[in-house]
Design a protein around this motif. Structure first.
Motif, PDB file in Angstrom:
ATOM      1  N   SER A  75       1.107  -1.073  -0.016  1.00  0.00           N
ATOM      2  CA  SER A  75      -0.094  -0.013  -0.101  1.00  0.00           C
ATOM      3  C   SER A  75       0.713   1.284   0.042  1.00  0.00           C
ATOM      4  N   GLY A  76       1.802   1.352  -1.013  1.00  0.00           N
ATOM      5  CA  GLY A  76       2.611   2.301  -1.059  1.00  0.00           C
ATOM      6  C   GLY A  76       4.106   2.027  -0.431  1.00  0.00           C
ATOM      7  N   SER A  77       5.133   2.692  -0.970  1.00  0.00           N
ATOM      8  CA  SER A  77       6.237   2.104  -0.410  1.00  0.00           C
ATOM      9  C   SER A  77       6.336   2.341   1.321  1.00  0.00           C
ATOM     10  N   GLN A  78       5.687   3.643   1.370  1.00  0.00           N
ATOM     11  CA  GLN A  78       5.581   3.924   2.822  1.00  0.00           C
ATOM     12  C   GLN A  78       5.197   2.884   4.018  1.00  0.00           C
ATOM     13  N   GLN A  79       4.193   1.787   3.369  1.00  0.00           N
ATOM     14  CA  GLN A  79       3.828   0.867   4.177  1.00  0.00           C
ATOM     15  C   GLN A  79       5.118  -0.017   4.667  1.00  0.00           C
ATOM     16  N   ILE A  80       5.940  -0.405   3.666  1.00  0.00           N
ATOM     17  CA  ILE A  80       7.088  -1.052   3.736  1.00  0.00           C
ATOM     18  C   ILE A  80       8.107  -0.325   4.810  1.00  0.00           C
ATOM     19  N   ILE A  81       8.223   0.903   4.577  1.00  0.00           N
ATOM     20  CA  ILE A  81       9.253   1.635   5.529  1.00  0.00           C
ATOM     21  C   ILE A  81       8.863   1.600   6.809  1.00  0.00           C
ATOM     22  N   GLU A  82       7.612   1.908   7.265  1.00  0.00           N
ATOM     23  CA  GLU A  82       7.339   1.585   8.557  1.00  0.00           C
ATOM     24  C   GLU A  82       7.211   0.144   9.187  1.00  0.00           C
ATOM     25  N   GLY A 112      17.435  13.556   3.217  1.00  0.00           N
ATOM     26  CA  GLY A 112      16.418  12.602   2.519  1.00  0.00           C
ATOM     27  C   GLY A 112      15.196  12.394   3.211  1.00  0.00           C
ATOM     28  N   TYR A 113      14.208  11.635   2.410  1.00  0.00           N
ATOM     29  CA  TYR A 113      12.789  11.329   2.971  1.00  0.00           C
ATOM     30  C   TYR A 113      12.701  10.937   4.230  1.00  0.00           C
ATOM     31  N   LYS A 114      12.157  11.732   5.193  1.00  0.00           N
ATOM     32  CA  LYS A 114      12.559  11.455   6.534  1.00  0.00           C
ATOM     33  C   LYS A 114      11.830  10.442   7.302  1.00  0.00           C
ATOM     34  N   VAL A 146      19.776   3.816   1.563  1.00  0.00           N
ATOM     35  CA  VAL A 146      19.962   4.662   0.570  1.00  0.00           C
ATOM     36  C   VAL A 146      18.746   5.002  -0.325  1.00  0.00           C
ATOM     37  N   ILE A 147      18.612   6.198  -0.417  1.00  0.00           N
ATOM     38  CA  ILE A 147      17.623   6.893  -1.465  1.00  0.00           C
ATOM     39  C   ILE A 147      18.278   7.089  -2.794  1.00  0.00           C
ATOM     40  N   ASN A 148      17.846   6.360  -3.664  1.00  0.00           N
ATOM     41  CA  ASN A 148      18.514   6.459  -5.069  1.00  0.00           C
ATOM     42  C   ASN A 148      17.494   6.599  -6.136  1.00  0.00           C
ATOM     43  N   ASN A 150      18.174  10.478  -4.596  1.00  0.00           N
ATOM     44  CA  ASN A 150      17.701  11.103  -3.473  1.00  0.00           C
ATOM     45  C   ASN A 150      16.676  12.138  -3.526  1.00  0.00           C
ATOM     46  N   ASN A 151      15.721  12.171  -2.345  1.00  0.00           N
ATOM     47  CA  ASN A 151      14.782  13.206  -2.503  1.00  0.00           C
ATOM     48  C   ASN A 151      14.772  13.781  -1.096  1.00  0.00           C
ATOM     49  N   PRO A 152      15.197  15.187  -0.813  1.00  0.00           N
ATOM     50  CA  PRO A 152      15.026  16.037  -1.932  1.00  0.00           C
ATOM     51  C   PRO A 152      16.359  16.499  -2.605  1.00  0.00           C
ATOM     52  N   VAL A 178      17.137  -0.020  -0.464  1.00  0.00           N
ATOM     53  CA  VAL A 178      17.467   1.040  -1.606  1.00  0.00           C
ATOM     54  C   VAL A 178      15.982   1.634  -1.979  1.00  0.00           C
ATOM     55  N   ASP A 179      15.782   2.928  -1.756  1.00  0.00           N
ATOM     56  CA  ASP A 179      14.238   3.344  -1.911  1.00  0.00           C
ATOM     57  C   ASP A 179      14.706   4.049  -3.298  1.00  0.00           C
ATOM     58  N   GLU A 180      13.927   3.429  -4.383  1.00  0.00           N
ATOM     59  CA  GLU A 180      14.083   3.903  -5.733  1.00  0.00           C
ATOM     60  C   GLU A 180      12.840   4.559  -6.083  1.00  0.00           C
ATOM     61  N   ALA A 181      12.076   5.332  -5.113  1.00  0.00           N
ATOM     62  CA  ALA A 181      10.715   6.067  -5.429  1.00  0.00           C
ATOM     63  C   ALA A 181      10.792   6.824  -6.682  1.00  0.00           C
ATOM     64  N   PHE A 182      12.005   7.440  -7.157  1.00  0.00           N
ATOM     65  CA  PHE A 182      12.142   8.422  -8.255  1.00  0.00           C
ATOM     66  C   PHE A 182      12.748   7.855  -9.425  1.00  0.00           C
ATOM     67  N   MET A 183      12.978   6.437  -9.597  1.00  0.00           N
ATOM     68  CA  MET A 183      13.860   5.776 -10.572  1.00  0.00           C
ATOM     69  C   MET A 183      13.273   5.804 -11.859  1.00  0.00           C
ATOM     70  N   GLY A 207       3.031   5.741  -7.225  1.00  0.00           N
ATOM     71  CA  GLY A 207       2.363   7.082  -7.376  1.00  0.00           C
ATOM     72  C   GLY A 207       3.133   8.027  -8.023  1.00  0.00           C
ATOM     73  N   LYS A 208       4.392   8.223  -8.108  1.00  0.00           N
ATOM     74  CA  LYS A 208       5.099   9.564  -8.378  1.00  0.00           C
ATOM     75  C   LYS A 208       5.098   9.487  -9.985  1.00  0.00           C
ATOM     76  N   PHE A 209       5.817   8.438 -10.521  1.00  0.00           N
ATOM     77  CA  PHE A 209       5.968   8.509 -12.437  1.00  0.00           C
ATOM     78  C   PHE A 209       4.395   8.453 -12.837  1.00  0.00           C
ATOM     79  N   ILE A 215      -4.010   6.613  -5.121  1.00  0.00           N
ATOM     80  CA  ILE A 215      -4.501   4.942  -5.103  1.00  0.00           C
ATOM     81  C   ILE A 215      -3.630   4.289  -4.086  1.00  0.00           C
ATOM     82  N   ARG A 216      -2.367   4.657  -3.696  1.00  0.00           N
ATOM     83  CA  ARG A 216      -1.823   3.930  -2.633  1.00  0.00           C
ATOM     84  C   ARG A 216      -1.272   2.645  -3.059  1.00  0.00           C
ATOM     85  N   ILE A 217      -0.728   2.376  -3.898  1.00  0.00           N
ATOM     86  CA  ILE A 217       0.119   1.478  -4.346  1.00  0.00           C
ATOM     87  C   ILE A 217       1.514   1.624  -4.682  1.00  0.00           C
TER      88      ILE A 217
END
Ligand code: PLP
Length: 350
Positions: A75-82, A112-114, A146-148, A150-152, A178-183, A207-209, A215-217
């Motif tokens: 449900s979004g990568s945030q779910q896994i981060i937690e 980086g994304y806090k 690693v955020i790759n 990196n944001n921001p 490795v957080d590739e949210a913006f890859m 959600g970003k690209f 929709i939280r996936i």
């Protein structure tokens, strides 16, 4: 203990109230979410009616898109981060009963994304921060995030540096995230997904690209071991049915990916040019945002807000992050920058 609430972009209502300007009047460039969204297809009724199960078609599409052997929707990568801190602690405890989180070190990027920091902090791990250089001397069983890119900060790590880090983490029997949210807009060869070893987890934001953060996936690409573990602890209905359906169509739509990449690249270049024209010299470009470094960041942030332009002031207050505007938004931004440049109190914008 509760999770610290961090500042994020996308808080338009709050900011609009602060500046007493109605929300509809704002230009919102405060996030790194694409302004061009994947068109929502007609969703068959069963995706609303039935309990959501990720079908083979979606998993195959995700594996193909991310070039992964094991890929799990979340449900979004945030779910896994937690989730990861408790999983790692449990894993360590299965090896040694009396270990506690404070015995274990987590290396995080200082910028980086806090939410990464928040999750590990909440779980009681020892935090260490690194700057430009990736951490080198690692504690046993430590975790490296690693955020790759990196944001921001916009910094993109070389795939080679990451595989070296991966080898180092493996040697210490640690965990690499490795957080590739913006890859997505970057060459697939920059992603580490195709080279994962057992204890490397790659987070991919959908959600970003695809411009559909609501929709939280998201997806997590892992080894078989982590795939099974996360699958087990997250239960059967992790992601809602409509999101599963939309994601499957979107991930398969190669033509749309190509068009999206060229639209984003074009708009990013146009934004960069506009910012340069108005004196914002120190820019770091990431395909989904531009970071502008300026000693006046805080001052400029407020000045832009007074003109109903909402960008993200970094937590360090040393830069502004502009999301990518569409054509109309770019024209709106230009008008605001013309106004801004008349404000003599701001002096040199760089
Ligand atoms: C670097 C990074 N990772 C992860 C996320 C979480 O995004 P999502 O849960 O939508 O995948 C964000 C959101 O802004 C982010 O910036």
């Amino acid at each position: 203990m509760t999770m610290t609430k961090f500042e994020h972009g996308g808080q338009l209502e709050k900011v609009a109230k602060q500046y007493n300007i109605p929300a509809h009047a704002w230009l919102d460039l405060s996030t790194g979410i694409s302004p061009f969204s994947y068109p929502i297809p007609n969703i068959p009724i069963q995706f609303w009616q039935q309990l959501p199960i990720a079908q083979d078609g979606l998993i195959a599409a995700a594996k193909q898109y991310y070039q992964a052997n094991f890929c799990l929707p979340c449900s979004g990568s945030q779910q896994i981060i937690e989730l990861i801190p408790s999983l790692w602690l449990n894993q360590m405890r299965s090896l040694s009963h009396d270990i506690s989180a404070s015995d274990l070190t987590v290396y995080l990027p200082s910028v980086g994304y806090k939410e990464h920091q928040g999750a590990w902090q909440l779980a009681g791990f020892q935090l260490k921060f690194y700057d430009q250089n990736l951490p080198n001397e690692l504690m046993p069983n430590s975790v490296v995030v690693v955020i790759n890119p990196n944001n921001p900060s916009g910094q993109l790590r070389k795939a080679n540096d990451l595989t070296q880090l991966q080898a180092n983490v493996n040697q210490q029997q640690g965990l690499l995230i490795v957080d590739e949210a913006f890859m997505d807009v970057i060459q697939p060869s920059e992603s580490i997904v195709s080279q994962l070893t057992e204890n490397t987890l790659v987070l991919r934001s959908f959600g970003k690209f695809f411009g559909l953060a609501g929709i939280r996936i998201g997806f997590i690409c892992t080894s078989e071991k982590w795939h099974n573990l996360i699958n087990q602890v997250t239960g059967p209905w992790r992601v809602n049915g409509p999101a599963l359906y939309i994601a499957e169509q979107a991930l398969k739509d190669k033509l749309w990916h190509q068009t999206q990449i060229s639209k984003l690249t074009q708009q990013q270049q146009a934004l960069s040019q506009l910012l340069t024209e108005f004196g914002f010299g120190r820019q770091i470009s990431c395909p989904l945002f531009i970071r502008v470094e300026t000693s006046q960041a805080k001052h400029l942030y407020h000045a832009l807000c007074r003109l109903a332009v909402y960008v993200r002031l970094t937590d360090e207050q040393d830069a502004l992050r502009f999301g990518i505007p569409n054509h109309e938004q770019l024209a709106q931004l230009k008008k605001a920058l013309v106004q801004l440049s008349k404000d003599k109190s701001l002096g040199d914008l760089a």
